[in-house]
Write an enzyme that holds these catalytic residues in place. Sequence first.
Site, PDB file in Angstrom:
ATOM      1  N   GLU A  36       0.882  -1.161   0.000  1.00  0.00           N
ATOM      2  CA  GLU A  36       0.000   0.000   0.000  1.00  0.00           C
ATOM      3  C   GLU A  36       0.925   1.218   0.000  1.00  0.00           C
ATOM      4  O   GLU A  36       1.842   1.285   0.827  1.00  0.00           O
ATOM      5  CB  GLU A  36      -0.888   0.032   1.244  1.00  0.00           C
ATOM      6  N   ARG A 261       4.993 -12.970   9.465  1.00  0.00           N
ATOM      7  CA  ARG A 261       5.782 -11.790   9.117  1.00  0.00           C
ATOM      8  C   ARG A 261       7.035 -11.753   9.973  1.00  0.00           C
ATOM      9  O   ARG A 261       7.137 -12.453  10.977  1.00  0.00           O
ATOM     10  CB  ARG A 261       4.951 -10.532   9.309  1.00  0.00           C
ATOM     11  N   LYS A 271       4.356   0.451  10.696  1.00  0.00           N
ATOM     12  CA  LYS A 271       4.405   1.572   9.767  1.00  0.00           C
ATOM     13  C   LYS A 271       3.752   2.795  10.395  1.00  0.00           C
ATOM     14  O   LYS A 271       4.172   3.927  10.161  1.00  0.00           O
ATOM     15  CB  LYS A 271       3.673   1.198   8.474  1.00  0.00           C
TER      16      LYS A 271
END
Length: 560
Positions: A36, A261, A271
């Site tokens: 994204e 992850r 983030k």
Amino acid sequence: MTEQITPKTNFIRDIIDEHNRTGRFGGRVHTRFPPEPNGYLHIGHCKALCIDFGIAEDYGGLTNLRYDDTNPVKEDEEYVDAIKEDIHWLGFDWGDREYYASDYFEQLYDMAVQLIRKGKAYVDDLSAEEMREYRGTLTEPGKESPWRNRSVEENLDLFSRMRAGEFADGTKTLRAKIDMSSPNMNMRDPVMYRILHTSHHRTGDAWCIYPMYDFAHGQSDSIEGITHSMCSLEYENHRPLYDWFLDELEIFHPQQIEFARLNLTHTVMSKRKLRKLVEGGYVDGWTDPRMPTLAAMRRIGYPPTAIRKFIEMVGVAKNENFVEIELLEHVVRDELNLTVPRRMAVLRPLKVILDNYPEDKTENFEVPDYPQNPENTDTRQVPFGREIWIEQEDFMEEPAPKYFRLAPGREVRLMNAYLITATRVEKDEKGQVIAVHCTYDPETRGGSAPDGRKVKGTIHWVSAAHAAEAEIRLYGHLFEDEFPEDLPEGEVFTDHVNPNSLEVLSGCKLEPSLAHAGVGESFQFVRNGYFTLDKPSFEDGKRVFNRTISLVDTWAKMQK
RNA sequence: UGGGGCAUGGUGCAAUGGCAGCACACCGGACUUUGAAUCCGUUGAUCCUGGUUCGAAUCCAAGUGCCCCAGCCA
């Protein structure tokens, strides 16, 4: 050089091998990397990146780059270029297959209409708060919306008017009609479209309704002919929905595969938090050397090949993991050790005067640039004179046990130069040692004694008459381990920035060859940390260096 | 306490019924023109209980622990 990593088996390859056996995708492997565009890529994204591109590469397949840009309020064009640069830097390429979920807005809209016609989607008037109440809880089923059974015609009409911009943000949504009592919360009539009168970085004001991730991702995969759609564990609960849309739409059905992850010790990977650091001015942008972004790693000289090797060594599994930062540093150092030239620099200088060395004599020593790399025999000339700088910590007036470096009466080697013996110290009025007087042995030019005597200590040095002055910034990790889940505002927040993460040393003495080095060049440091020249390269007329954690670690070890 | 997922040395990853192995870290030794690097070596693990089997990390059963899900984020 670094040893070859034996190709690892992992569960993703097992799944793909099985597909190839059964012929599910006709032997085709086509993946996608779907960032994204709402921030810079960091070391965590790098794992997904390496898996998406790496797996396809291994199977002779292709990887698309696809921006998951379905939420215009969070996304920005600035990030799409940064992301591309990072991917290329790592050595991956998507060819001409650069796509955007927003490319499919029209098709996605048609698919939504199709589901409405099938009676599988409806326009809901519930507010966000009401919807939450109707959704139920983890243990209790939800209730059906009063708007759930509108006619197909009414839904069609309302949905087209949503698109036309007749309704305000938040007043209506399009939802899938699935099962409000499903134990999987994602299946309780998930929202497909929301109204957002916000302009999009690519489609501008063409749309005021935007598809949700769940309604965009699977279909985008399908449209592009993706066979294997890898994502992180938290999407496991979304897979039934991913499958549901594809099945109801009766279109090509890729396989979603989830993996754990990457988590790194001492490293903030969220983030959201990184973004807050940047926006709050706590760091100098996304490329601040303390950031875990790929752009920052590039800036401080991490080789992309080392990062890829690190990801390979970490492996792929479904276990929640916390990889130690030491592994990353090991891999980086391993490569840098052989590929970047060695230089001498004194961070905390102490003057050494060679009393028996001629007053105005200067000589040059030929010093190997790559002492660790037998295949590269490059050398350079390093000037030497009567007065030199050594590291403060390389001299102890009263040496501790097991201390092998310079001390009164003791002989050590000046690396690549001479053996010297300390004779006396000079102190200031406070009793601080300000200079050490030594004698050198002219017979030991180059650092070895003709009589074969050995010294236990070797120290680095810089000629005082030739030294370049510098201010050096030592960068360490940005954060303490405990970082609050809910990021506090203002002053409190600064409490969580590790003060040791940035130490500025002025008056450092460098080998003259460093004075002419260019921005972006990396060097192995004398005690095996390393640094990279960085911009701004001059401040107040002095060259400024940034360097990485490796040196700090080495230094810390030396101290204890 | 509904559903989904995961449990192997300190950390990460292997071993798919047949000697539990690799890397990092740690500790020890050797070597070294830095005590770094390099080389060698030691220590150290199958969540628990029961079952099947000549043999179980692996298969079965019952437990325990941890992670994810109640955004109109992705």
